[in-house]
Design a protein around this motif. Structure first.
Motif, mmCIF file in Angstrom:
data_model
loop_
_atom_site.group_PDB
_atom_site.id
_atom_site.type_symbol
_atom_site.label_atom_id
_atom_site.label_comp_id
_atom_site.label_asym_id
_atom_site.label_seq_id
_atom_site.Cartn_x
_atom_site.Cartn_y
_atom_site.Cartn_z
ATOM 1 N N ARG A 96 0.902 -1.368 -0.649
ATOM 2 C CA ARG A 96 0.109 -0.257 0.150
ATOM 3 C C ARG A 96 0.605 1.154 0.051
ATOM 4 N NH1 ARG A 96 -2.299 -1.765 5.370
ATOM 5 N NH2 ARG A 96 0.203 -1.835 5.597
ATOM 6 N N GLY A 98 0.821 5.244 0.128
ATOM 7 C CA GLY A 98 0.460 6.795 -0.381
ATOM 8 C C GLY A 98 1.299 8.003 -1.392
ATOM 9 N N ARG A 142 -0.707 1.785 8.632
ATOM 10 C CA ARG A 142 -1.698 2.198 7.651
ATOM 11 C C ARG A 142 -1.360 1.600 5.831
ATOM 12 N NH1 ARG A 142 -4.070 7.758 8.692
ATOM 13 N NH2 ARG A 142 -2.010 8.394 10.051
ATOM 14 N N ILE A 143 -0.451 2.633 6.099
ATOM 15 C CA ILE A 143 0.323 2.135 4.652
ATOM 16 C C ILE A 143 1.457 1.392 4.602
ATOM 17 C CG2 ILE A 143 -1.537 3.926 3.451
ATOM 18 C CD1 ILE A 143 1.598 5.865 3.275
ATOM 19 N N ASP A 144 1.914 1.315 3.897
ATOM 20 C CA ASP A 144 3.177 0.629 3.893
ATOM 21 C C ASP A 144 4.825 1.347 3.323
ATOM 22 O OD1 ASP A 144 2.890 -2.428 4.740
ATOM 23 O OD2 ASP A 144 1.601 -1.696 2.433
ATOM 24 N N GLY A 146 5.473 5.589 1.065
ATOM 25 C CA GLY A 146 5.004 7.187 0.652
ATOM 26 C C GLY A 146 5.706 7.664 -0.173
#
Length: 300
Positions: A96, A98, A142-144, A146
């Protein structure tokens, strides 16, 4: 106890050749070592697999059954090893990412495409986020990963420089300053300058506005009513300039162009990863480094 897979693979070669000399030569071991392996395999299974005499080798009923059933079992085991190796190399799983609005036109898509290319076991999802939210989202899982512009603050993360880009301005093609290959900062400051809302990215907002801090007369800044105007009407009218990174030069709306500001420092784009990194995070880092080098995102 299941037999060791090496002996099982040796058996399959022997089952094809039905000759110890030829099978040992194919495998690359001595014939006595192969014979010892087969005796040990039969002992482990508790049954004879081969009928031997001085002239020939034949398969028993058990040997024929094993020769038929072993290849798919070994293939499944090989796939299991490959899966484990892919996971250890960060080539398997769900990723994931962002990204901020300003990195979504070029940088983020390029990285996502490269991560997915050749990694069929890797699922990549990318979501646009407000820049100040990205580092905290990476830190709390929440995300891997960015992608952000500027040295964004944040605890529990590591930032890696992914790209440097010149700072310039977007302006109408018919604007008088568009005639120049580079624009002086003081000349740009003579016109109204459009900056994004500071809340969206305080770091970049402050870096861009600082360029014009010492100009005389003082630069006039304004923030558009909407955060992203596809038509960019205020620029098309030839009244306003918009400080922007070099990525703005690609995919320009009709009637607009981009010119660098002479002497301006570069904007930076960073890859944000958690401080404690898994194989998947290390994979992202390695792919990002390769991509940055190939696309000349960073100076040599």
């Amino acid at each position: 106890m299941a037999p060791d897979t090496v002996s099982l693979r040796y058996f399959l070669v022997l089952a094809q050749e039905l000759n110890f000399t030829r099978a040992a030569a194919r495998i690359g071991i001595a014939q006595p070592a192969l014979s010892a392996r087969m005796r040990r395999l039969e002992a482990e299974l508790g049954t004879a697999l081969l009928v031997r005499n001085t002239r020939s080798v034949a398969l028993t009923t058990a040997g024929a059954a094993l020769a038929e059933s072993a290849p798919p079992a070994l293939a499944a085991l090989d796939r299991a090893w490959d899966t484990a190796r892919s996971a250890a190399a960060g080539e398997l799983g769900t990723l994931r990412i962002g990204y901020s609005l300003s990195t979504g036109a070029e940088t983020a898509p390029a990285l996502v495409d490269r991560l997915m290319r050749g990694n069929s076991g890797l699922e990549v999802g990318a979501v646009q986020m407000a820049t100040p939210e990205i580092s905290p989202a990476v830190a709390d899982g929440r995300i891997d990963a960015g992608i952000t512009r500027g040295e964004q603050p944040g605890r529990g993360v590591r930032r890696f420089l992914l790209r440097r880009a010149r700072i310039g301005v977007q302006l109408a093609q018919h604007h008088p300053l568009a005639e120049h290959s580079e624009i002086e900062i003081a000349d740009a400051a003579a016109y109204p300058l459009r900056l994004p809302d500071r809340a969206a990215n305080p770091v970049i907002h402050d870096q861009l506005s600082a360029l014009f801090r010492d100009t005389r007369p003082h630069a006039r800044f304004h923030t558009p009513a909407v955060s992203f105007d596809m038509s960019q009407g205020d620029l098309s009218d030839g009244v306003t300039l918009a400080p922007a990174g070099e990525a703005a030069a690609t995919g320009q709306p009709a009637g607009l162009t981009w010119r660098p500001l002479r002497g301006a420092p570069s904007l930076t784009i960073h890859l944000v990863l958690p401080r404690e990194q898994s194989p998947l995070h290390r994979r992202i880092r390695a792919v990002a480094k390769t991509l940055a080098r190939e696309l000349h995102w960073l100076p040599d």
